[in-house]
Design an enzyme around this catalytic site. Structure first.
Site, mmCIF file in Angstrom:
data_model
loop_
_atom_site.group_PDB
_atom_site.id
_atom_site.type_symbol
_atom_site.label_atom_id
_atom_site.label_comp_id
_atom_site.label_asym_id
_atom_site.label_seq_id
_atom_site.Cartn_x
_atom_site.Cartn_y
_atom_site.Cartn_z
ATOM 1 C CD GLU A 44 101.494 79.185 72.312
ATOM 2 O OE1 GLU A 44 101.460 78.267 73.159
ATOM 3 O OE2 GLU A 44 102.272 79.175 71.343
ATOM 4 C CE LYS A 45 91.988 77.843 71.435
ATOM 5 N NZ LYS A 45 90.936 78.768 71.888
ATOM 6 C CB THR A 138 91.595 71.105 60.025
ATOM 7 O OG1 THR A 138 92.891 71.379 60.557
ATOM 8 C CG2 THR A 138 90.543 71.732 60.921
ATOM 9 C CE LYS A 141 88.530 76.264 66.547
ATOM 10 N NZ LYS A 141 88.276 77.636 66.077
ATOM 11 C CB VAL A 201 97.258 75.778 61.165
ATOM 12 C CG1 VAL A 201 97.975 75.542 62.500
ATOM 13 C CG2 VAL A 201 96.078 76.713 61.365
ATOM 14 C CG MET A 293 85.869 53.206 31.533
ATOM 15 S SD MET A 293 86.337 53.866 29.918
ATOM 16 C CE MET A 293 84.763 54.420 29.304
ATOM 17 C CB SER A 414 71.469 67.744 27.766
ATOM 18 O OG SER A 414 71.041 66.924 28.839
ATOM 19 C CB CYS A 444 76.088 58.784 29.887
ATOM 20 S SG CYS A 444 74.998 58.508 31.310
#
Length: 531
Positions: A44-45, A138, A141, A201, A293, A414, A444
């Site tokens: 609870e800020k 996030t 915060k 949250v 692709m 490889s 590749c």
């Protein structure tokens, strides 16, 4: 409740400001408790002291009916006045040692950590648990300051500090149902020290159905923990599969997978080097897969729902947003991701790109030459020239084993001899021909083959996907793909009329299409070393 008995698996941090319209705080909280929340932190800020005390008491009264402990964010005085089970402290709050002096001996004290120094200090000062993060960005915060988002790699490093200490850990920051499996899989130290829980949250507090949201998270966590001991990479490997890690077992599995690929025709999604798209598509078709692709970010959610494999190759980084989205959606759908960090050590941009990708999604396989693997392993033993590697490692098995543990995936090195590891077993494959390394994209197309075989394996693996990031044995699939390509290369090089690179490539595609399980069994050159 004693502190060491606390169940941190689904740790709810409250936020009344996030509640959807028409949903009261206590109603939402009770529904979340019914869904499986195991501990609640009241944050609870904006409330004044009297209001904060009242909210804390109401929360404790409700949670006590479910035998769920309540912690208070920051405020020692509120914890004491309300009778809460303990507190959670930030780095700018009261020092932990002083908080211990003010709180009852039984109080639970947790500390937020974003750096190794924070984690070491929390252990030294006697924290019961630590909150590690933010793992992801996030909105609940402010994590805009440099270093506030520590990512998967930073969380793993902090977990290493906790090994053997008895201090528990939860990850926090941007965690939700869609990235929970990735978080649990990726957030573990190289020796497998894992999270004790996740702090959530917004995924619960903003939901109009918090019970459903909490239950989804709790079930995923429980399912993951039931399987978490399977193998150093965290992928599910049964005892029957482990028994196949012999020369004969790998050879037999590879031979069987040659037919499996042709039978199930996996869709192989490529986001790859512009130079090799045609070769990659032709190799996929020759093996029996179906290539596509597609780089646009908007396509990735739909494509990830189709069974098969995903190859992300950074030889050309023109579609970073598409790469980020493709891997994230693949993780959500249990689709194996093969990562080819082409030329990663050549430029700072490529190193930063690889780091960002690996902090966003979990690969099933990382494939690279000696220079690329060395760059990911922070080794200077092998130099690169552009995308090519100059030389090799003195102890390749240790390098691939260590990197597999670090990234919790299969690693392929490889070269003239190919080395594969899941962090424990190392497989040496000695098939191939020097012409394979002399054509454009020879490395590749190995990534293409691996994505094809891993995709087919994930499609045919038995059992449920609950708690499993990727189904199927990715080590065997990767070995089978490597053998298929290198054995076909031997056959192609020995063909009449093959005189060099220009005649070798079409012959290679022909030989891939004609490869038989019998040829794999007859030709495979395999050595196995178990840690």
């Amino acid at each position: 409740m004693k502190q060491h008995d606390i169940d941190l698996s689904l740790y709810l941090v409250t936020g009344r400001n996030l509640l959807p319209h028409g949903k009261s705080y206590l109603t939402s909280l009770e529904e979340a408790l019914r869904g499986g929340v195991t501990v609640v932190q009241v944050r609870e800020k904006g409330a004044d002291t009297a209001e904060f005390v009242e909210i804390a008491k109401e929360t404790i009264a409700l949670c006590s009916r479910y035998n769920i402990p309540v912690l208070i964010n920051d405020r020692i005085d509120i914890a004491l006045a309300s009778g809460a089970a303990g507190v959670h402290l930030g780095q700018t709050d009261m020092p932990l040692v002083l908080a211990r002096q003010l709180l009852p001996p039984s109080a639970i004290v947790g500390v937020s950590c974003t750096t190794l120094e924070h984690a070491r200090k929390a252990v030294e000062d006697g924290a019961d648990y630590v909150g590690l993060g933010a793992v992801y960005a996030t909105s609940t915060k402010d994590v805009s300051a440099p270093g506030r988002v520590c990512g998967i790699a930073g969380t793993c490093a902090m977990l290493s500090v906790l090994e053997g200490t008895g201090v528990k850990a939860v990850a926090i920051g941007g965690i939700k149902s869609t990235n929970l499996l990735r978080t649990l899989h990726g957030c573990a130290s190289p020796t497998g020290h894992a999270l004790d829980g996740v702090a959530v949250v917004s995924d619960i507090m903003t939901s109009p159905e918090p019970e459903t949201a909490a239950r989804r998270l709790a079930q995923t966590f429980r399912a993951w923990m039931a399987l978490a001991s399977h193998g150093p990479t965290g992928f599910l490997v049964t005892s029957e599969q482990l028994a196949q890690y012999t020369q004969e077992g790998i050879s037999a599995a590879a031979a069987a997978l040659v037919d499996t690929v042709r039978r199930v025709r996996p869709l192989v999604h490529h986001i790859t080097n512009n130079v090799v798209k045609t070769q990659s598509a032709n190799v996929t078709l020759a093996l029996g897969g179906s290539p596509i692709m597609a780089e646009a970010e908007a396509e990735q959610a739909d494509l990830a729902r189709a069974p098969g494999g995903l190859l992300i190759n950074i030889g050309t980084v023109d579609a970073l947003d598409g790469m980020l989205a493709a891997g994230r959606h693949a993780n959500q759908n249990g689709k194996p991701v093969v990562f080819d960090p082409v030329g990663v050590g050549a430029t700072a941009f490529r190193r930063a790109t690889a780091a960002k990708l690996l902090d966003t999604w979990q690969p099933a396989v990382i494939k690279g030459n000696a220079a690329e693997i060395g760059a990911l392993a922070d080794l200077n033993e092998v130099k690169s020239q552009g995308v090519d590697s100059l030389g090799g490692f003195k102890d390749a098995p240790d390098v691939v084993r260590s990197l597999a543990r670090k990234h919790r995936c299969i690693v392929v090195l490889s070269g003239p001899t190919d080395y594969l590891s899941d962090g424990s077993t190392v497989i040496r494959l000695s098939n191939g021909h020097e012409l394979l390394g002399q054509i454009t994209g020879g490395g590749c197309i190995l990534g293409t083959a691996i994505a094809t075989f891993c995709g087919a394996t994930s499609m045919t693996a038995p059992g449920t996907s609950e708690g499993v990031l990727v189904k199927g044995d990715m080590l065997l699939a990767t070995a089978a793909a490597t053998l298929a390509l290198t054995i076909a290369a031997q056959h192609a090089a020995s063909r009449e009329g093959v005189r060099g690179q220009g005649t070798f490539l079409p012959a290679l595609i022909d030989e891939l299409a004609m490869l038989t399980p019998e040829a794999v069994l007859r030709t495979a050159r395999i050595e196995v070393e178990t840690d």
